[in-house]
Design an enzyme around this catalytic site. Structure first.
Site, PDB file in Angstrom:
ATOM      1  N   TYR A  91      16.167  30.563   7.042  1.00 11.21           N
ATOM      2  CA  TYR A  91      14.922  31.269   7.395  1.00 11.21           C
ATOM      3  C   TYR A  91      14.786  31.444   8.896  1.00 11.21           C
ATOM      4  O   TYR A  91      15.072  30.525   9.672  1.00 11.21           O
ATOM      5  CB  TYR A  91      13.700  30.485   6.901  1.00 11.21           C
ATOM      6  CG  TYR A  91      13.465  30.597   5.414  1.00 11.21           C
ATOM      7  CD1 TYR A  91      13.138  31.816   4.826  1.00 11.21           C
ATOM      8  CD2 TYR A  91      13.561  29.473   4.607  1.00 11.21           C
ATOM      9  CE1 TYR A  91      12.916  31.905   3.460  1.00 11.21           C
ATOM     10  CE2 TYR A  91      13.338  29.551   3.241  1.00 11.21           C
ATOM     11  CZ  TYR A  91      13.017  30.771   2.673  1.00 11.21           C
ATOM     12  OH  TYR A  91      12.798  30.864   1.331  1.00 11.21           O
ATOM     13  N   LYS A 118       0.852  -1.204   0.000  1.00 12.53           N
ATOM     14  CA  LYS A 118       0.000   0.000   0.000  1.00 12.53           C
ATOM     15  C   LYS A 118       0.884   1.249   0.000  1.00 12.53           C
ATOM     16  O   LYS A 118       2.085   1.166   0.316  1.00 12.53           O
ATOM     17  CB  LYS A 118      -0.892  -0.013   1.247  1.00 12.53           C
ATOM     18  CG  LYS A 118      -0.125   0.061   2.565  1.00 12.53           C
ATOM     19  CD  LYS A 118      -1.028  -0.206   3.756  1.00 12.53           C
ATOM     20  CE  LYS A 118      -0.249  -0.129   5.058  1.00 12.53           C
ATOM     21  NZ  LYS A 118      -1.048  -0.593   6.214  1.00 12.53           N
TER      22      LYS A 118
HETATM   23  C1  LIG Z   1      -0.323  -1.647   6.847  1.00 11.48           C
HETATM   24  C2  LIG Z   1      -0.905  -2.900   7.349  1.00 11.48           C
HETATM   25  C3  LIG Z   1      -0.100  -4.020   7.584  1.00 11.48           C
HETATM   26  C4  LIG Z   1       1.415  -3.964   7.506  1.00 11.48           C
HETATM   27  O1  LIG Z   1       1.913  -3.365   8.676  1.00 11.48           O
HETATM   28  P1  LIG Z   1       3.489  -3.288   8.950  1.00 11.48           P
HETATM   29  O2  LIG Z   1       3.602  -2.727  10.313  1.00 11.48           O
HETATM   30  O3  LIG Z   1       4.034  -2.334   7.935  1.00 11.48           O
HETATM   31  O4  LIG Z   1       4.010  -4.651   8.787  1.00 11.48           O
HETATM   32  C5  LIG Z   1      -0.709  -5.208   7.944  1.00 11.48           C
HETATM   33  N1  LIG Z   1      -2.056  -5.288   8.079  1.00 11.48           N
HETATM   34  C6  LIG Z   1      -2.860  -4.222   7.881  1.00 11.48           C
HETATM   35  C7  LIG Z   1      -4.316  -4.375   8.067  1.00 11.48           C
HETATM   36  C8  LIG Z   1      -2.313  -2.998   7.525  1.00 11.48           C
HETATM   37  O5  LIG Z   1      -3.119  -1.945   7.344  1.00 11.48           O
END
Ligand SMILES: *Cc1c(COP(=O)(O)O)cnc(C)c1O
Length: 358
Positions: A254, A34
């Site tokens: 800045y 994702k």
């Molecule tokens: C993002 C996510 C994961 C992966 O989590 P990590 O901590 O990056 O391993 C697993 N399950 C769900 C439902 C997620 O949203």
């Protein structure tokens, strides 16, 4: 000349996947891609993992992009589909969806699917974000089965709220609750995220979901991926575009937030919040230059960052600078900035050139 660049080491990625997979017994390992693979480029990451059992994303658009790129493994939509039309697309593309509430169940009941769809029931075991309550599981399972639209058995998944905290009692409670709510069903079960895979053997069930760890990064504060046997996949680099003598008591940048205590050399690097590096990075945030760590000195601007190279510095315009990666763990940088590596990596903007190496 290319300045801001994220070098993505696809060999390290493959090694991390295989390392985690070897930790498991017969369980399947989902590679979570994702958010454009946590900023690493989801298509390149998925293509580099032909051995992956499955991929997971959060939005259907992310899954469509993978299918259009020719990725043929199963793809799980972690939060399911957000409307009936998306569910129809998901079935057509052979995606796995999640049911987590009345509305998502109703969409399944109403949808006109061209093919049966694989469904996972998301159970809330303590995160209290999305998911049906454990006592509602049997009702949901019968209603899902009654639609006659699903492929195979209903699967079950849940998500940890504190698996990165080895002292928290919440994780064992979530495991127990998940087992109790789902053990009488034949379908596959999935609970572990990266922290679950690394630290909680009882959380394995049939399917594990690895995100941050496949990118070589630790899910825990105060630890690095290397300490868990992982290798960093992303190295964020840029170049010095100016090296300037700077006098004691003169400010830099800045709002003049930093003033030199003594005569020194200031290095100016072509990278800033316009590339996704947080403007909130404080004085002293580490940067790796020619074999040593130097501090960010002065405010992060849109296109430039200034560092104190020290008196008599030998660094030259054009020299490489590393913001995180092989020589400087992203976990260390995130801790200085008061955030987590996930956020640093995912926020890189499209101005950062990506180079994929093997
Ligand atoms: C993002 C996510 C994961 C992966 O989590 P990590 O901590 O990056 O391993 C697993 N399950 C769900 C439902 C997620 O949203």
């Amino acid at each position: 000349m290319i300045t801001a660049q994220a070098v993505i080491d696809l060999t390290a990625l493959q090694k991390n996947y295989d390392y985690l997979k070897n930790k498991l017994e017969n369980q399947k390992l989902v590679a979570v891609v994702k958010g454009d693979a946590y900023g690493h480029n989801s298509v390149e990451v998925a293509k580099a993992l032909p051995q992956a059992d499955m991929f997971a994303v959060s939005r259907i658009e992310e899954a469509v992009e993978l299918r259009e790129a020719g990725i043929s493994q199963p793809i799980l939509l972690l939060e399911g589909c957000f409307c009936k039309e998306d569910l129809e697309t998901a079935a057509e593309l052979e995606l796995h969806t999640a049911i987590h509430c009345q509305e998502t169940l109703r969409d399944l009941e109403d949808a006109q699917l061209t093919k049966p769809i694989s469904v996972w029931l998301k159970v809330d075991t303590g995160m209290h974000r999305i998911g049906v309550q454990p006592h509602e599981v049997s009702d949901y399972v019968s209603k899902i089965e009654r639609t006659g639209k699903i492929a195979g058995n209903v699967g079950f998944m849940s998500h940890f709220s504190c698996a990165d905290d080895l002292d928290s009692p919440a994780t064992l409670q979530q495991i127990a609750l998940f087992k109790k709510a789902t053990s009488q069903y034949a379908g596959p079960k999935s609970l572990a995220n990266s922290a679950g895979i690394l630290f909680w053997h009882d959380a394995y069930f049939e399917v594990c979901r690895g995100g941050i760890a496949i990118y070589g990064v630790s899910p825990c504060e105060g630890k690095t991926g290397r300490q868990h046997g992982l290798q960093p996949v992303m190295t964020l680099k840029s170049k010095l575009i100016a090296v300037r003598q700077h006098q004691a008591n003169q400010p830099v940048g800045y709002s003049q937030t930093w003033t030199a205590q003594h005569d020194t050399t200031i290095g100016v690097i072509a990278l800033g919040y316009g590339d996704g590096f947080p403007r909130t990075a404080p004085q002293g945030t580490p940067v790796y230059v020619n074999g040593r760590i130097v501090p960010i000195s002065g405010r992060v601007s849109m296109d430039m960052i200034t560092v104190d190279l020290g008196p008599n510095a030998q660094d030259k315009v054009g020299d490489d600078v590393e913001f995180w990666g092989n020589n400087l763990p992203v976990e260390t940088v995130a801790a200085h900035i008061g955030t987590i590596p996930y956020e640093l990596m995912i926020k890189l903007t499209k101005r950062v050139n990506k180079r994929f190496i093997r």
